[in-house]
Every structure is written in structure tokens, then in C-alpha cells.
Scaffold this motif. Structure first.
Motif, PDB file in Angstrom:
ATOM      1  N   GLY A  15       1.152  -1.082  -0.100  1.00  0.00           N
ATOM      2  CA  GLY A  15      -0.461   0.084   0.048  1.00  0.00           C
ATOM      3  C   GLY A  15       1.238   1.355   0.147  1.00  0.00           C
ATOM      4  O   GLY A  15       1.918   1.611  -0.986  1.00  0.00           O
ATOM      5  N   LYS A  16       0.239   2.200   0.905  1.00  0.00           N
ATOM      6  CA  LYS A  16       0.536   3.515   0.658  1.00  0.00           C
ATOM      7  C   LYS A  16       2.436   3.729   1.345  1.00  0.00           C
ATOM      8  O   LYS A  16       2.775   4.424   0.731  1.00  0.00           O
ATOM      9  N   GLY A  17       1.922   2.938   1.935  1.00  0.00           N
ATOM     10  CA  GLY A  17       4.717   2.127   2.321  1.00  0.00           C
ATOM     11  C   GLY A  17       5.003   3.369   3.671  1.00  0.00           C
ATOM     12  O   GLY A  17       5.797   4.313   3.945  1.00  0.00           O
ATOM     13  N   SER A  18       3.410   4.811   4.553  1.00  0.00           N
ATOM     14  CA  SER A  18       3.619   5.102   5.595  1.00  0.00           C
ATOM     15  C   SER A  18       5.026   4.736   6.206  1.00  0.00           C
ATOM     16  O   SER A  18       5.757   4.967   7.132  1.00  0.00           O
ATOM     17  N   ASN A  19       4.964   2.826   6.468  1.00  0.00           N
ATOM     18  CA  ASN A  19       5.491   2.100   7.888  1.00  0.00           C
ATOM     19  C   ASN A  19       6.798   2.568   7.093  1.00  0.00           C
ATOM     20  O   ASN A  19       7.966   2.829   8.075  1.00  0.00           O
ATOM     21  N   ALA A  30       5.201  -4.484   5.751  1.00  0.00           N
ATOM     22  CA  ALA A  30       5.354  -2.871   6.074  1.00  0.00           C
ATOM     23  C   ALA A  30       3.599  -2.781   5.474  1.00  0.00           C
ATOM     24  O   ALA A  30       3.701  -2.565   4.370  1.00  0.00           O
ATOM     25  N   GLY A  31       1.833  -3.655   5.998  1.00  0.00           N
ATOM     26  CA  GLY A  31       1.416  -3.223   4.873  1.00  0.00           C
ATOM     27  C   GLY A  31       1.119  -4.393   3.731  1.00  0.00           C
ATOM     28  O   GLY A  31       0.645  -3.778   2.656  1.00  0.00           O
ATOM     29  N   ILE A  65       3.595  -5.071  11.936  1.00  0.00           N
ATOM     30  CA  ILE A  65       3.201  -4.405  12.151  1.00  0.00           C
ATOM     31  C   ILE A  65       1.159  -4.641  12.048  1.00  0.00           C
ATOM     32  O   ILE A  65       1.036  -4.750  10.589  1.00  0.00           O
ATOM     33  N   HIS A  66       0.968  -4.600  13.180  1.00  0.00           N
ATOM     34  CA  HIS A  66      -0.245  -4.965  13.466  1.00  0.00           C
ATOM     35  C   HIS A  66      -1.189  -3.129  14.211  1.00  0.00           C
ATOM     36  O   HIS A  66      -0.637  -3.513  14.994  1.00  0.00           O
ATOM     37  N   PRO A  67      -1.954  -2.979  13.341  1.00  0.00           N
ATOM     38  CA  PRO A  67      -3.074  -2.501  13.928  1.00  0.00           C
ATOM     39  C   PRO A  67      -3.949  -1.797  15.054  1.00  0.00           C
ATOM     40  O   PRO A  67      -5.376  -1.622  15.127  1.00  0.00           O
ATOM     41  N   HIS A  75      -7.707   5.134  12.662  1.00  0.00           N
ATOM     42  CA  HIS A  75      -6.126   4.619  11.985  1.00  0.00           C
ATOM     43  C   HIS A  75      -5.552   5.580  12.001  1.00  0.00           C
ATOM     44  O   HIS A  75      -4.349   5.170  12.223  1.00  0.00           O
ATOM     45  N   GLN A 118      -1.744   5.212  13.130  1.00  0.00           N
ATOM     46  CA  GLN A 118      -0.186   5.333  12.656  1.00  0.00           C
ATOM     47  C   GLN A 118       0.755   6.180  13.413  1.00  0.00           C
ATOM     48  O   GLN A 118       1.548   5.444  12.804  1.00  0.00           O
ATOM     49  N   GLU A 144       2.275   3.285  15.307  1.00  0.00           N
ATOM     50  CA  GLU A 144       3.240   2.549  14.239  1.00  0.00           C
ATOM     51  C   GLU A 144       4.484   2.900  14.478  1.00  0.00           C
ATOM     52  O   GLU A 144       4.978   1.984  13.818  1.00  0.00           O
TER      53      GLU A 144
END
Ligand code: GRF
Length: 207
Positions: free
Chosen positions: A14-18, A93-94, A114-116, A173, A177, A180
Motif C-alpha cells: 500500500g501507501k508505505g507510511s511505515n 509493512a502493510g 506491524i498490526h493496527p 486509524h 499510525q 506505528e
């Protein structure tokens, strides 16, 4: 595991913020590590663009014919890329696929996710929505080693966030994040420093 800077391979859909948070924590000196490759099963995932912007080798490898797991030919290709880049740890990461036996064995106790939510509550998809509809007052995020189950591996770090009355799934969310993006670099630092000891399900911090 090598004694030099720890080499990280990141998998994301996905968006890769982590991914970005980990890259930033390396750039600002918090984490002594190197992201050596990023692989996505989604051709136009923003995580690949972020990696290319950081001059990190970025690969799209389809997970077909499966939709929710990484197995067979695709799994072999992922493993080959990760081995070619000599990764010490694999960071999910997602990444929206279940990791299966072959890869788990190749990187035994070296794959983290990583899990939210605060596991074992709310495993699986859209955990923040599950938390909201259940009505919990506190939720958060969990970094854990990956095992054969879904979101079941030994827990490295958890961080909490409050749930407010006027929360929407999106607001909650976003609040998770923020945590996270602190938790993942911290967990990787513990691994890089050799500070973790796994005893059954329990991950202990040495010293
Ligand atoms: C995060 O919420 C993570 O907990 C979950 O997937 C999401 C990935 O977000 N596993 P991003 O792609 O890192 O922004």
C-alpha cells in the motif's frame, strides 16, 4: 545475523507510511540499519514510488495466482530477491498476504509485522474498524514476529491510543499510525542491537 549494519527487506502492498518512517529513522540516525530492497505485490503501490525516491531497489512481484497468500512461484521469487540482497530481517509493512512455510523457514524468526490493534484483540483485516465497532476505549498497534498463524507471533512492542466518542474509522486509524511510526523503528532497533530474547511466546528485553 550479520554484525554490520542490519540489512532490511521491506514488503508492502500500500501507501508505505511505515516504510517511510523506518527510512526516516535511519536518515535521522535513530536506527543504524539499511533498507536494501522493497518488494510489492501491487504494481502501482505508493510504497514502490517512495522506495525509488529514496534510491532503494524496488520490485513489483505479482502474488498470482493467489490473492491472500504468498506461495509457490511467487514466494520463490520473493525469497530469491531477499537472499540476493542479503537481508537480515524481513519487515512486513502493510503487506496483504499470509507468509507461508517456505519463507518462514528461510527467514526463521527474522520476519516481523506491524498490526493496527493490541493483539490478540482484533487480528485480521481493518483492525481499527473492528475496535471501533466493538466499543473498546483503548486500542493501539503491535509489532510481532511472524509465525504460521494470522497476527499470532511473539509480541515485540505494543503502543496504545485512546478511542474517542466522535471517532471515525479514518480518525482512529490515523491516530494508530502515529504510534506505528514510532513502534516499528523502536522494534527494529531492539533487533539490530541484539537486545531480544524469545522464550516461547514471550519476547524479553535483555539488560
Ligand atoms: C498499517 O496500519 C499496518 O498496521 C497494517 O497495514 C497498514 C500499512 O500502512 N499492517 P502503510 O502502508 O505502512 O502506510
Amino acid at each position: 545475523m550479520s554484525r554490520d549494519r542490519i540489512k532490511i527487506g521491506v514488503l508492502g502492498s500500500g501507501k508505505g507510511s511505515n516504510y517511510q518512517a523506518i527510512a526516516d529513522s535511519i536518515a535521522n540516525g535513530f536506527l543504524d540499519a539499511e533498507i536494501v530492497c522493497v518488494i510489492s505485490d501491487v504494481a502501482d503501490a505508493f510504497i514502490l514510488e517512495r522506495a525509488r525516491n529514496n534510491n532503494t531497489p524496488a520490485y513489483y512481484i505479482s502474488g498470482a495466482p493467489y490473492k491472500t497468500k504468498l506461495e509457490g512461484k511467487a514466494e520463490d521469487e520473493y525469497i530469491q530477491v531477499l537472499l540476493r540482497h542479503k537481508v537480515d530481517i524481513v519487515v512486513l509493512a502493510g503487506f496483504m498476504r499470509i507468509i507461508k512455510k517456505k519463507m518462514l523457514e528461510e527467514f526463521y524468526r527474522r520476519i516481523i509485522n506491524i498490526h493496527p490493534s493490541l493483539l490478540p484483540s482484533f487480528p485480521g483485516m481493518e483492525a481499527w474498524k473492528q475496535a471501533l465497532s466493538y466499543g473498546v476505549k483503548v486500542t493501539g498497534c503491535t509489532v510481532h514476529f511472524v509465525d504460521e498463524g494470522t497476527d499470532t507471533g511473539p509480541i515485540i512492542i505494543q503502543k496504545t491510543v485512546p478511542v474517542y466518542d466522535d471517532d471515525t474509522p479514518e480518525k482512529l486509524h490515523a491516530r494508530i499510525q502515529v504510534e506505528e511510526h514510532k513502534a516499528y523503528p523502536e522494534a527494529i532497533k531492539l533487533i539490530a542491537n541484539g537486545s531480544l530474547e524469545i522464550e516461547g511466546r514471550r519476547v524479553k528485553y535483555k539488560n
